[in-house]
Every structure is written in C-alpha cells, then in structure tokens.
Design a protein around this motif. Structure first.
Motif, PDB file in Angstrom:
ATOM      1  N   UNK A   1      -1.042  13.105   9.982  1.00 21.02           N
ATOM      2  CA  UNK A   1      -0.480  12.374  11.112  1.00 21.02           C
ATOM      3  C   UNK A   1      -1.310  11.131  11.436  1.00 21.02           C
ATOM      4  N   UNK A   2      -0.641  10.108  11.916  1.00 20.22           N
ATOM      5  CA  UNK A   2      -1.285   8.846  12.264  1.00 20.22           C
ATOM      6  C   UNK A   2      -1.944   8.950  13.637  1.00 20.22           C
ATOM      7  N   UNK A   3      -3.201   8.466  13.721  1.00 17.16           N
ATOM      8  CA  UNK A   3      -3.925   8.425  14.997  1.00 17.16           C
ATOM      9  C   UNK A   3      -4.460   7.015  15.212  1.00 17.16           C
ATOM     10  N   UNK A   4      -4.563   6.613  16.485  1.00 14.67           N
ATOM     11  CA  UNK A   4      -4.955   5.248  16.797  1.00 14.67           C
ATOM     12  C   UNK A   4      -6.208   5.173  17.674  1.00 14.67           C
TER      13      UNK A   4
ATOM     14  N   UNK B   1       0.838  -1.203   0.000  1.00 14.31           N
ATOM     15  CA  UNK B   1       0.000   0.000   0.000  1.00 14.31           C
ATOM     16  C   UNK B   1       0.870   1.249   0.000  1.00 14.31           C
ATOM     17  N   UNK B   2       1.923   1.249   0.814  1.00 13.48           N
ATOM     18  CA  UNK B   2       2.853   2.385   0.837  1.00 13.48           C
ATOM     19  C   UNK B   2       3.503   2.586  -0.520  1.00 13.48           C
TER      20      UNK B   2
ATOM     21  N   UNK C   1      -2.360  -4.986  13.293  1.00 12.35           N
ATOM     22  CA  UNK C   1      -3.518  -5.277  12.455  1.00 12.35           C
ATOM     23  C   UNK C   1      -3.205  -4.857  11.025  1.00 12.35           C
ATOM     24  N   UNK C   2      -3.695  -5.626  10.059  1.00 11.86           N
ATOM     25  CA  UNK C   2      -3.395  -5.346   8.653  1.00 11.86           C
ATOM     26  C   UNK C   2      -3.873  -3.968   8.232  1.00 11.86           C
ATOM     27  N   UNK C   3      -5.094  -3.595   8.672  1.00 11.27           N
ATOM     28  CA  UNK C   3      -5.624  -2.293   8.245  1.00 11.27           C
ATOM     29  C   UNK C   3      -4.881  -1.131   8.898  1.00 11.27           C
ATOM     30  N   UNK C   4      -4.298  -1.361  10.058  1.00  9.87           N
ATOM     31  CA  UNK C   4      -3.447  -0.332  10.666  1.00  9.87           C
ATOM     32  C   UNK C   4      -2.168  -0.179   9.849  1.00  9.87           C
ATOM     33  N   UNK C   5      -1.582  -1.303   9.458  1.00  9.25           N
ATOM     34  CA  UNK C   5      -0.375  -1.267   8.630  1.00  9.25           C
ATOM     35  C   UNK C   5      -0.624  -0.515   7.327  1.00  9.25           C
ATOM     36  N   UNK C   6      -1.757  -0.790   6.696  1.00 10.17           N
ATOM     37  CA  UNK C   6      -2.088  -0.113   5.434  1.00 10.17           C
ATOM     38  C   UNK C   6      -2.200   1.386   5.633  1.00 10.17           C
ATOM     39  N   UNK C   7      -2.878   1.792   6.711  1.00  5.29           N
ATOM     40  CA  UNK C   7      -3.042   3.236   6.940  1.00  5.29           C
ATOM     41  C   UNK C   7      -1.707   3.884   7.301  1.00  5.29           C
ATOM     42  N   UNK C   8      -0.896   3.186   8.077  1.00  2.00           N
ATOM     43  CA  UNK C   8       0.443   3.704   8.373  1.00  2.00           C
ATOM     44  C   UNK C   8       1.242   3.869   7.083  1.00  2.00           C
ATOM     45  N   UNK C   9       1.069   2.928   6.148  1.00  2.00           N
ATOM     46  CA  UNK C   9       1.748   3.013   4.859  1.00  2.00           C
ATOM     47  C   UNK C   9       1.329   4.242   4.077  1.00  2.00           C
ATOM     48  N   UNK C  10       0.037   4.565   4.117  1.00  2.67           N
ATOM     49  CA  UNK C  10      -0.460   5.765   3.442  1.00  2.67           C
ATOM     50  C   UNK C  10       0.113   7.019   4.090  1.00  2.67           C
ATOM     51  N   UNK C  11       0.134   7.053   5.436  1.00  2.00           N
ATOM     52  CA  UNK C  11       0.675   8.208   6.162  1.00  2.00           C
ATOM     53  C   UNK C  11       2.151   8.422   5.819  1.00  2.00           C
ATOM     54  N   UNK C  12       2.937   7.328   5.825  1.00  6.87           N
ATOM     55  CA  UNK C  12       4.367   7.424   5.517  1.00  6.87           C
ATOM     56  C   UNK C  12       4.595   7.901   4.082  1.00  6.87           C
ATOM     57  N   UNK C  13       3.886   7.296   3.133  1.00  2.00           N
ATOM     58  CA  UNK C  13       4.056   7.673   1.728  1.00  2.00           C
ATOM     59  C   UNK C  13       3.600   9.105   1.483  1.00  2.00           C
TER      60      UNK C  13
ATOM     61  N   UNK D   1       4.607  10.475  14.572  1.00  2.00           N
ATOM     62  CA  UNK D   1       3.262  10.472  14.016  1.00  2.00           C
ATOM     63  C   UNK D   1       3.205  10.321  12.517  1.00  2.00           C
ATOM     64  N   UNK D   2       4.337  10.560  11.841  1.00  2.00           N
ATOM     65  CA  UNK D   2       4.389  10.410  10.379  1.00  2.00           C
ATOM     66  C   UNK D   2       5.104   9.129   9.978  1.00  2.00           C
TER      67      UNK D   2
END
Length: 577
Positions: free
Chosen positions: A451-454, A129-130, A430-442, A409-410
């Motif tokens: 910024x990433x929020x949980x 995703x990233x 969790x897979x969906x957390x990883x995907x969203x973290x990938x979007x935030x990083x990219x 946070x990024x």
C-alpha cells in the motif's frame, strides 16, 4: 558507383558516440546488412550496418574514436540495396520520383492492433517506472506517450533545471575564486551553450529510458491516447493508427503549469517554467509571480546569470511550508545576491507598457504598488491534466475537490481495472512520489499488495543553499502539540563546509520525547539534498535517537553535521555550544 558512409543516426537522441569493435577493413567485400562496426553511446551499443553491396574502399575511424551524427567515416564502391540481397535502381527520372512521392503522400497509415495485459498512458517518472515494474512481473506492457519519454520532470522540470543549477554553481565558484586564493578574469558565459549542455543531459537520459523500454520488451507507441471504450484505447500518429486492447490501464498523464485568474495572465508572452528553460537571452529583469519551490529555484538561477529578479509571494513567507529558520537562511541568501522579495503581496494584474516592458500591479497591505520588468514568469504551481483522457468513458471518478483522480492505497480508481498515478492524482506532485505510486500500482497488478503511504516523502529544493526535508517540520510539531525536542547544528561549525567555503545553513532534527525516535529532519546547506537520505533511513528504520547517535560518521565530511544534530537532541553536541 561510389558512396560515402555517413553516421545517419545514433541511439535515441544521442549526438555522439564511441567506436566499438570494427568488423570490416578497407578492401573487404561488404553485403547489405553486414555489421561494419559497433557504436557505444549513452543508450547502449548499436550496430552500424551496411545498406550497400560492394567493396569497402576506405574506413577513417579506429576503435575508441568519438564520432558524431552526420560524420562521414568511410567510402564504399558498389550498389545501394533496400535489404540484404535486394538491389534497387540507382537513379529515377523526375517523373518517377514525383509519382513515388505523390503515392506516398496519399498512403493511409497502417492500422495495428495490440492486445496487452497492461496499458500505460504517460511516459513520465510515474508511467515509465510502472511499465518497467509491470514488465518485470511478467506482464505484456504497452506504453503510450504523446511527447517525449521522461515526461515533464525529465524534459521540462527537475533535470533541465538542475542542469542549469550546475552551470550556475560553476559561474558562482569562478566569481568567488579569490576567496580560495585564485585569480580569475571576468566571468563570461554563453546562455546558448548552457542551454545546449542542458539539452544534452536531457537527451542522454531520454535515450536511457528508450533503452529500458527495449530491454524490458515494452511496446512504446508515440502519440495521443484516446478512449474508445472500457477496454480499448486508440492512438494516431503519422505512421500508424493503433488500437490497444487492455486488461489493466495505468493513467499517468501528469500535470501542466497553473496560472492566476488575473488580468494579463493569459498573454502569450507571460513565461511558464518551461519557457524559462528555453530562453535564448538572459532578460535584463524578470518578475516571478510565486515564491514556492519553482519560483525560488528560477530566481536564484536567473539572478546568477545577471538578471534583476523580483519575487512576488502571496503567502506571508516564501517557501511557506518550511520552518521560519530555514526560510530565513534562503531569504538572507537571496537578498544578499540582490533578489527582491515581496511577501504577503498579491499580484493583481499584468500590463504591457508602450516600450514592451511589463508592469505588474501588486496589492501589499491593501495598497497598490507596481513592479516594472522586461519579463514576467508565472510560478504558481501545477494542475492535473484531467482532460488528457475521457475519464467518464472509463468510469473513473475525481476526488472530492475535483482537482485530481480519486484513488485508493493501491492507486486503483473507481474502476478496479484502471489505476492512476503521479500528478494527475494531485496528492503530492513530486517525481519520486509518482515513481513510487507507479511501483505500487504495478505490484498490485502483479499480485503484490504494497500500500502507498505518504508520511515519509522527501523534498529537494535547489535554491542557494539547497534544502532537503523529510517528515515533520518544527512548525507541524508545534501545531500538533507534540512533546518534541529539536537538535540543530550549523554548517559554520563543520570542518568540511569551512574548507569548501560553504557555511550557510544547518542540519535540524525533530525527535519525539515519548518514543525517542526521529520525527523529521531538514538540511539547508551544502549537499543538503544528497545527505537527506541518511535522515530518511534513520526515520524509516525506527531507530531511536540514542542508537542513531552511536553510528560513526566519516571525517571530514559535511555529513558529520547530521551526527552533531543527533548529539544535540539531548544537549550533548560536541562541536557547537
């Protein structure tokens, strides 16, 4: 010379496809490189090109036909050529063949250098995703994956498990056919065929990711990445030695199953979650150590397949983070099905009897007890795959507990040019957390600061019935001493659930008296994981309880239960008193 035309390969890991447009017919002249027809499969459309020059004598397919890998679909008379216009000798002597093979065996892999803006290590739900998000922002991207695209989630976790759950649901429906007015013979199933279907689902989705790599012009390299220096990775595989020079690096190397430090836990025949997805036969009995999400999902799966299942849970309750009323629904369902649950029970050792069966020693109330079963599985969580890369060479630091990579946070690490996402950060695995973290990083690499929020991470648990959860539990609201109100509606009072014969469970919402907004929600019951997004959107939008209750829900649907739970927050539920 005559040659058979064979389907040698299909897109990615597909085993079948459909014939698309046919460009040649029997009697036509064909040159090497000519497109004879197209094949449509899960990954997309590919061209079937000729490697022969000659006359197409026969074509035994029509547009729309289903074809399989290895199938012969026609015959051609002519000569084999290596590329358009270049002919090759039709036969070689044994000596020439041996010489060619020997030379090939001694040939060194080609060395190829890549200069890229973004390198991604790991092709799981975070990494791929990233990579796509970075490429969408105009970056040149190289993705490196040691095994298969899709990572643990797609190949050995979320997706194959849910494929097994789907097969089990069909088995259970047939077993209870009489309650729907149907008569069914004894249910017979083939574990081999169930596993094959699971593999087909996985392969289709892996092929889809491979297609996305091509569409987004992402360079995909198969192999294990190693750190050469702060700006360079190397990858070695059978065909290539790759050197990747990068400006930014995203580490998405995932996690691996954890194990308990007890006697016998390191035996080769102790099953992991991955092993449970590859069994060839259903064991007569199995003891699962760990009553969390993974352990309980497999408990229901193998119970439905006919195994006697024991679950040993160290904490006072299975699924320990959930509210007690949610746990009671799952526990009652498990016991009714014959699953044995041992809570507040500590696994002490695993030993093997003379006949090969396993003996698990359990400490319960400081008293030693024993469980005997054919197989033992370990389901006690996962740990970050921190040894995947030399983090010291990258100047990347670990978190305070040293069990994951430290990020901001990024998703930046202590090295501002290196990001880390997914299970390797050990924040929420969790897979969906990883995907969203990938979007935030990219996005951050592309110059967009999100910024990433949980605080609003949904959970999906595929027990029977299934559980969907978002936000605060009632347990957490109590521990935080919040002024809250709870609204609850049982599926037994829902018309659609009654019609489907699936009335276990309820919808439960937690609201703030101070703000009038929803703080959390849990659905334990039919379609609970699918309906959860409605509650997620209510919370994320900041909609008040009163306003959310004035949204009209279609009838008859299971989702009406959410509306009823909203109404019950202020004691004005309609269909349940």
């Amino acid at each position: 010379m005559k040659y058979n035309l064979e389907i040698e390969k299909l897109s990615g890991h597909d085993s079948s496809g459909k014939v698309g447009k046919i460009n040649k017919k029997a009697g036509d002249a064909v040159s090497s490189g000519d497109v004879i027809f197209t094949i449509e499969s899960g990954k997309g459309t590919m061209k079937y090109t000729s490697k022969y020059k000659g006359i197409l004598e026969e074509l035994t397919i029509d547009e729309g036909d289903t074809i399989k890998k290895g199938q012969v679909i026609g015959r051609i008379e002519g000569e084999l050529v290596s590329e358009p216009g270049a002919s090759m000798p039709q036969q070689r002597t044994q000596q020439e063949t041996r010489k060619t093979t020997y030379s090939f065996g001694l040939a060194k892999p080609a060395v190829k250098t890549y200069e890229t803006e973004v390198a991604v290590v790991g092709g799981g739900p975070g990494g791929y995703v990233a990579a796509i998000r970075a490429a969408q922002g105009g970056k040149k991207v190289v993705l490196i994956e040691e095994n298969r695209l899709g990572g643990t989630c797609l190949n050995h976790g979320c997706i194959p498990t849910k494929a097994l759950v789907s097969s089990v649901e069909v088995i259970e429906k047939i077993r209870h056919a009489e309650s729907f007015g149907l008569e069914a013979l004894e249910v017979k199933f083939s574990l081999d065929k169930i596993m094959k279907r699971k593999d087909e689902v996985v392969n289709t989705l892996v092929s889809g990711i491979e297609h996305l790599m091509e569409v987004n012009q992402i360079e995909y390299i198969s192999g294990r990445a190693e750190v050469k220096d702060l700006e360079t990775l190397t990858v070695k595989n059978k065909s290539t030695d790759a050197v990747i020079k990068f400006k930014k690096l995203i580490i998405a190397a995932g996690s691996k199953p954890s194990s308990l430090p007890i006697e016998g836990a390191d035996s080769k025949d102790i099953l992991t979650s991955q092993d449970l997805l590859e069994l060839k036969e259903v064991p007569a009995s199995i003891t699962i150590i760990g009553g969390g999400v993974i352990g309980m999902e497999f408990a229901f799966i193998y119970n439905a397949l006919g195994a006697k299942v024991n679950v040993v849970e160290y904490f006072p309750q299975i699924l320990n983070t959930m509210d007690e009323d949610v746990i009671e629904v799952i526990k009652a369902s498990a016991i009714q099905r014959g699953i044995n649950i041992y809570e507040s029970a500590k696994a002490v050792s695993i030993k093997t009897a003379l006949d090969g069966t396993k003996i698990v020693e359990v400490s319960e109330n400081n008293e030693a007890k024993y469980l005997i079963s054919e197989k033992v599985a370990m389901a006690v969580g996962r740990k970050a795959n921190l040894e995947a890369l030399d983090l010291a060479k990258l100047n990347v630091e670990l978190n305070e507990k040293c069990n994951g990579i430290k990020v901001d946070g990024y998703m930046r690490t202590s090295n501002p040019n290196v990001y880390a996402i997914g299970d390797i950060t050990n924040i929420i695995q969790l897979a969906h957390v990883a995907s969203h973290q990938g979007i935030v990083a990219a996005d951050h690499i592309n110059g967009v600061e999100n910024e990433m929020h949980y605080d609003l991470v949904p959970s999906a648990i595929f027990t029977a019935p299934e559980i969907g959860h978002i936000g605060l539990t009632e347990k957490e609201a109590l521990s935080q001493k919040l002024d809250y109100v709870a609204g609850k509606f049982p599926f037994m009072a829902n018309g659609k659930a009654q019609a489907m014969g699936q009335v276990e469970g309820f919808v439960k919402l937690i609201g703030s008296r101070e703000t009038g907004k929803i703080l959390g929600g849990t659905i334990v019951g039919v379609h609970g994981t699918d309906m959860l997004s409605t509650i997620s959107n209510i919370i994320a939008s900041g909609m008040t309880m009163d306003k959310a209750a004035h949204v009209i829900y279609a009838h008859p649907t299971a989702a009406e239960s959410i509306h009823e739970a909203l109404l019950s927050l202020d004691g004005r539920g309609i269909h349940f008193a």
